[in-house]
Design a protein around this motif. Structure first.
Motif, PDB file in Angstrom:
ATOM      1  N   ALA A 231     -32.890  82.830  61.974  1.00  0.00           N
ATOM      2  CA  ALA A 231     -34.183  83.205  61.394  1.00  0.00           C
ATOM      3  C   ALA A 231     -34.053  84.446  60.507  1.00  0.00           C
ATOM      4  O   ALA A 231     -33.194  85.297  60.727  1.00  0.00           O
ATOM      5  CB  ALA A 231     -35.195  83.461  62.509  1.00  0.00           C
ATOM      6  N   LYS A 232     -34.940  84.528  59.514  1.00  0.00           N
ATOM      7  CA  LYS A 232     -34.892  85.638  58.566  1.00  0.00           C
ATOM      8  C   LYS A 232     -36.231  86.366  58.502  1.00  0.00           C
ATOM      9  O   LYS A 232     -37.279  85.799  58.819  1.00  0.00           O
ATOM     10  CB  LYS A 232     -34.497  85.119  57.180  1.00  0.00           C
ATOM     11  N   VAL A 233     -36.150  87.606  58.099  1.00  0.00           N
ATOM     12  CA  VAL A 233     -37.340  88.466  58.062  1.00  0.00           C
ATOM     13  C   VAL A 233     -38.305  87.969  56.985  1.00  0.00           C
ATOM     14  O   VAL A 233     -37.930  87.807  55.822  1.00  0.00           O
ATOM     15  CB  VAL A 233     -36.949  89.928  57.772  1.00  0.00           C
ATOM     16  N   ILE A 234     -39.548  87.722  57.404  1.00  0.00           N
ATOM     17  CA  ILE A 234     -40.585  87.325  56.445  1.00  0.00           C
ATOM     18  C   ILE A 234     -41.646  88.414  56.286  1.00  0.00           C
ATOM     19  O   ILE A 234     -42.485  88.342  55.387  1.00  0.00           O
ATOM     20  CB  ILE A 234     -41.267  86.001  56.866  1.00  0.00           C
ATOM     21  N   ARG A 235     -41.560  89.416  57.159  1.00  0.00           N
ATOM     22  CA  ARG A 235     -42.537  90.520  57.066  1.00  0.00           C
ATOM     23  C   ARG A 235     -41.937  91.747  57.720  1.00  0.00           C
ATOM     24  O   ARG A 235     -41.194  91.644  58.698  1.00  0.00           O
ATOM     25  CB  ARG A 235     -43.844  90.126  57.764  1.00  0.00           C
ATOM     26  N   GLN A 236     -42.231  92.916  57.168  1.00  0.00           N
ATOM     27  CA  GLN A 236     -41.791  94.158  57.777  1.00  0.00           C
ATOM     28  C   GLN A 236     -42.911  95.191  57.684  1.00  0.00           C
ATOM     29  O   GLN A 236     -43.715  95.181  56.753  1.00  0.00           O
ATOM     30  CB  GLN A 236     -40.531  94.690  57.092  1.00  0.00           C
ATOM     31  N   ARG A 237     -42.915  96.079  58.688  1.00  0.00           N
ATOM     32  CA  ARG A 237     -43.919  97.161  58.695  1.00  0.00           C
ATOM     33  C   ARG A 237     -43.244  98.426  59.167  1.00  0.00           C
ATOM     34  O   ARG A 237     -42.670  98.428  60.267  1.00  0.00           O
ATOM     35  CB  ARG A 237     -45.071  96.799  59.637  1.00  0.00           C
ATOM     36  N   PRO A 238     -43.247  99.490  58.373  1.00  0.00           N
ATOM     37  CA  PRO A 238     -43.877  99.619  57.050  1.00  0.00           C
ATOM     38  C   PRO A 238     -43.120  98.860  55.953  1.00  0.00           C
ATOM     39  O   PRO A 238     -42.008  98.404  56.148  1.00  0.00           O
ATOM     40  CB  PRO A 238     -43.845 101.125  56.795  1.00  0.00           C
ATOM     41  N   LYS A 239     -43.782  98.756  54.803  1.00  0.00           N
ATOM     42  CA  LYS A 239     -43.206  98.094  53.645  1.00  0.00           C
ATOM     43  C   LYS A 239     -42.009  98.895  53.119  1.00  0.00           C
ATOM     44  O   LYS A 239     -41.800 100.040  53.506  1.00  0.00           O
ATOM     45  CB  LYS A 239     -44.274  97.963  52.543  1.00  0.00           C
ATOM     46  N   PRO A 240     -41.224  98.313  52.212  1.00  0.00           N
ATOM     47  CA  PRO A 240     -40.087  99.039  51.628  1.00  0.00           C
ATOM     48  C   PRO A 240     -40.533 100.289  50.858  1.00  0.00           C
ATOM     49  O   PRO A 240     -41.663 100.376  50.369  1.00  0.00           O
ATOM     50  CB  PRO A 240     -39.465  98.008  50.681  1.00  0.00           C
ATOM     51  N   ASN A 241     -39.630 101.252  50.804  1.00  0.00           N
ATOM     52  CA  ASN A 241     -39.780 102.470  49.995  1.00  0.00           C
ATOM     53  C   ASN A 241     -40.884 103.404  50.478  1.00  0.00           C
ATOM     54  O   ASN A 241     -41.459 104.158  49.694  1.00  0.00           O
ATOM     55  CB  ASN A 241     -40.019 102.106  48.522  1.00  0.00           C
ATOM     56  N   ILE A 242     -41.155 103.359  51.787  1.00  0.00           N
ATOM     57  CA  ILE A 242     -42.081 104.314  52.392  1.00  0.00           C
ATOM     58  C   ILE A 242     -41.272 105.479  52.958  1.00  0.00           C
ATOM     59  O   ILE A 242     -40.265 105.279  53.646  1.00  0.00           O
ATOM     60  CB  ILE A 242     -42.909 103.647  53.513  1.00  0.00           C
ATOM     61  N   VAL A 243     -41.694 106.705  52.665  1.00  0.00           N
ATOM     62  CA  VAL A 243     -40.988 107.887  53.177  1.00  0.00           C
ATOM     63  C   VAL A 243     -41.140 107.933  54.697  1.00  0.00           C
ATOM     64  O   VAL A 243     -42.243 107.782  55.235  1.00  0.00           O
ATOM     65  CB  VAL A 243     -41.545 109.171  52.543  1.00  0.00           C
ATOM     66  N   TYR A 244     -39.993 108.120  55.375  1.00  0.00           N
ATOM     67  CA  TYR A 244     -39.976 108.023  56.836  1.00  0.00           C
ATOM     68  C   TYR A 244     -39.026 109.063  57.409  1.00  0.00           C
ATOM     69  O   TYR A 244     -38.088 109.519  56.749  1.00  0.00           O
ATOM     70  CB  TYR A 244     -39.485 106.632  57.222  1.00  0.00           C
ATOM     71  N   GLN A 245     -39.269 109.438  58.663  1.00  0.00           N
ATOM     72  CA  GLN A 245     -38.380 110.344  59.374  1.00  0.00           C
ATOM     73  C   GLN A 245     -37.171 109.583  59.923  1.00  0.00           C
ATOM     74  O   GLN A 245     -37.320 108.462  60.405  1.00  0.00           O
ATOM     75  CB  GLN A 245     -39.126 110.991  60.542  1.00  0.00           C
ATOM     76  N   PRO A 246     -35.971 110.127  59.850  1.00  0.00           N
ATOM     77  CA  PRO A 246     -34.806 109.474  60.466  1.00  0.00           C
ATOM     78  C   PRO A 246     -35.053 109.197  61.943  1.00  0.00           C
ATOM     79  O   PRO A 246     -35.647 110.021  62.656  1.00  0.00           O
ATOM     80  CB  PRO A 246     -33.684 110.500  60.279  1.00  0.00           C
ATOM     81  N   SER A 255     -38.695  84.125  60.742  1.00  0.00           N
ATOM     82  CA  SER A 255     -39.012  82.704  60.702  1.00  0.00           C
ATOM     83  C   SER A 255     -37.820  81.936  60.163  1.00  0.00           C
ATOM     84  O   SER A 255     -36.969  82.493  59.457  1.00  0.00           O
ATOM     85  CB  SER A 255     -40.241  82.455  59.821  1.00  0.00           C
ATOM     86  N   LEU A 256     -37.762  80.646  60.483  1.00  0.00           N
ATOM     87  CA  LEU A 256     -36.761  79.783  59.860  1.00  0.00           C
ATOM     88  C   LEU A 256     -37.187  79.389  58.457  1.00  0.00           C
ATOM     89  O   LEU A 256     -36.375  78.935  57.664  1.00  0.00           O
ATOM     90  CB  LEU A 256     -36.532  78.528  60.707  1.00  0.00           C
ATOM     91  N   HIS A 257     -38.482  79.553  58.169  1.00  0.00           N
ATOM     92  CA  HIS A 257     -39.004  79.258  56.831  1.00  0.00           C
ATOM     93  C   HIS A 257     -39.070  80.556  56.048  1.00  0.00           C
ATOM     94  O   HIS A 257     -40.120  81.190  55.940  1.00  0.00           O
ATOM     95  CB  HIS A 257     -40.388  78.605  56.931  1.00  0.00           C
ATOM     96  N   SER A 258     -37.926  80.960  55.515  1.00  0.00           N
ATOM     97  CA  SER A 258     -37.872  82.249  54.822  1.00  0.00           C
ATOM     98  C   SER A 258     -38.600  82.219  53.487  1.00  0.00           C
ATOM     99  O   SER A 258     -38.738  83.253  52.827  1.00  0.00           O
ATOM    100  CB  SER A 258     -36.416  82.669  54.596  1.00  0.00           C
ATOM    101  N   ASP A 259     -39.077  81.031  53.085  1.00  0.00           N
ATOM    102  CA  ASP A 259     -39.835  80.958  51.831  1.00  0.00           C
ATOM    103  C   ASP A 259     -41.265  81.433  52.010  1.00  0.00           C
ATOM    104  O   ASP A 259     -42.028  81.522  51.053  1.00  0.00           O
ATOM    105  CB  ASP A 259     -39.822  79.531  51.270  1.00  0.00           C
ATOM    106  N   THR A 260     -41.639  81.746  53.277  1.00  0.00           N
ATOM    107  CA  THR A 260     -43.007  82.204  53.542  1.00  0.00           C
ATOM    108  C   THR A 260     -43.047  83.719  53.660  1.00  0.00           C
ATOM    109  O   THR A 260     -43.664  84.268  54.578  1.00  0.00           O
ATOM    110  CB  THR A 260     -43.542  81.564  54.832  1.00  0.00           C
ATOM    111  N   LEU A 261     -42.378  84.406  52.757  1.00  0.00           N
ATOM    112  CA  LEU A 261     -42.338  85.868  52.807  1.00  0.00           C
ATOM    113  C   LEU A 261     -43.729  86.451  52.688  1.00  0.00           C
ATOM    114  O   LEU A 261     -44.531  86.041  51.852  1.00  0.00           O
ATOM    115  CB  LEU A 261     -41.453  86.412  51.687  1.00  0.00           C
ATOM    116  N   ASN A 262     -43.976  87.448  53.531  1.00  0.00           N
ATOM    117  CA  ASN A 262     -45.273  88.119  53.530  1.00  0.00           C
ATOM    118  C   ASN A 262     -45.037  89.578  53.185  1.00  0.00           C
ATOM    119  O   ASN A 262     -44.513  90.335  54.000  1.00  0.00           O
ATOM    120  CB  ASN A 262     -45.928  87.988  54.914  1.00  0.00           C
ATOM    121  N   ILE A 263     -45.381  89.959  51.985  1.00  0.00           N
ATOM    122  CA  ILE A 263     -45.099  91.342  51.557  1.00  0.00           C
ATOM    123  C   ILE A 263     -46.355  92.209  51.586  1.00  0.00           C
ATOM    124  O   ILE A 263     -46.409  93.245  50.979  1.00  0.00           O
ATOM    125  CB  ILE A 263     -44.502  91.344  50.130  1.00  0.00           C
ATOM    126  N   LYS A 264     -47.347  91.741  52.325  1.00  0.00           N
ATOM    127  CA  LYS A 264     -48.568  92.548  52.426  1.00  0.00           C
ATOM    128  C   LYS A 264     -48.376  93.676  53.411  1.00  0.00           C
ATOM    129  O   LYS A 264     -47.627  93.549  54.366  1.00  0.00           O
ATOM    130  CB  LYS A 264     -49.732  91.654  52.866  1.00  0.00           C
TER     131      LYS A 264
END
Length: 264
Positions: A231-246, A255-264
């Motif tokens: 399975a592959k990541v279809i959603r992450q929280r927080p989104k990319p390029n958010i400033v974060y503490q180490p 999901s196995l359906h990696s074409d259903t990416l959710n970038i919201k």
């Protein structure tokens, strides 16, 4: 005179009989030689390598023996796709033409993990420790930080939330937690883009950014252990390029359906 005697001798019946026998023997020897060469060539003919993936060793050896091939186990792995106790890789691959009696080297997925001695990652950098962890067949676990003048240097190594000493026996594939140094100058990081990665790939990518994978959720397409590996990541929280503490966490959905990416 001598020549005439010689001619007379060679046309005698006895000589012709002996000559005929000798010639017959030569013909038989040559015929046998050519036949042997044809048989030898036939035995050395090429054949297609079967696909042994997913088979147990006994089953693969029965099929290999029927084709005058040999199976040799060269490695076993505990993690990765495939059913335990079955072949997950082979060399040469299926359908390659080989000579009879060729060895087919296979890797099986072991039922139990290999037991190895815990390496010493203390005092190495995060980058070096990450590379060494992969080399030993271990997984990068949770990253946490403590005050130190040495940024991203391993201060402690842990397994299942407890300190683990070098040389301690540990199963291959185990997750190793690292406590790293953090000075006031270390600063912040940003969240990476891990869409489309597997869980293992996401863990490695997060570690490169001094972050952890937090909550892992699978959708209804993921039903087996092999599914969870693929399975592959279809959603992450927080989104990319958010400033974060180490040391902070990124929650992911797979999901196995990696074409259903959710970038919201």
């Amino acid at each position: 005179m001598k020549f005439k005697k010689f001619i007379s001798f060679i046309i005698q019946k006895k000589f012709l009989i002996h000559y005929g026998i000798a010639l017959s023997v030569i013909i038989l020897i040559l015929s046998f030689t050519f036949l042997s060469l044809r048989i030898s060539t036939h035995h050395g003919q090429t054949l297609s390598v079967p696909d042994f993936s997913g088979m147990k060793i006994n089953q693969s050896r029965e099929i290999a023996n029927a084709k005058n091939l040999r199976i040799e186990i060269i490695d076993s792995v505990y993690s990765g796709p495939g059913k335990r106790g079955t072949i997950i890789d082979q060399n040469p691959p299926p359908d390659i033409k080989v000579k009879e009696n060729r060895k087919i080297f296979v890797t099986i997925k072991s039922v139990l993990p290999k037991i190895i001695k815990m390496p010493n990652f203390i005092s190495t950098t995060l980058v070096q420790a990450k590379a060494d962890i992969e080399t030993y067949g271990l997984r990068i676990g949770k990253l946490s930080y403590e005050p130190s003048i040495f940024d991203n240097v391993v201060l402690k190594q842990k397994y299942k939330n407890a300190d683990i000493k070098p040389g301690t026996e540990i199963p291959q594939g185990a997750g190793i937690e690292l406590v790293l140094g953090k000075s006031q100058d270390l600063g912040n990081t940003v969240t990476p883009d891990i869409y489309g990665l597997t869980l293992e790939e996401a863990e490695l990518e997060a570690a490169d950014f001094m972050l952890n994978i937090g909550t892992v959720l699978y959708d209804k397409t993921v039903k087996t252990q092999d599914d969870s590996i693929a399975a592959k990541v279809i959603r992450q929280r927080p989104k990319p390029n958010i400033v974060y503490q180490p040391g902070e966490q990124i929650d992911i959905w797979l999901s196995l359906h990696s074409d259903t990416l959710n970038i919201k």
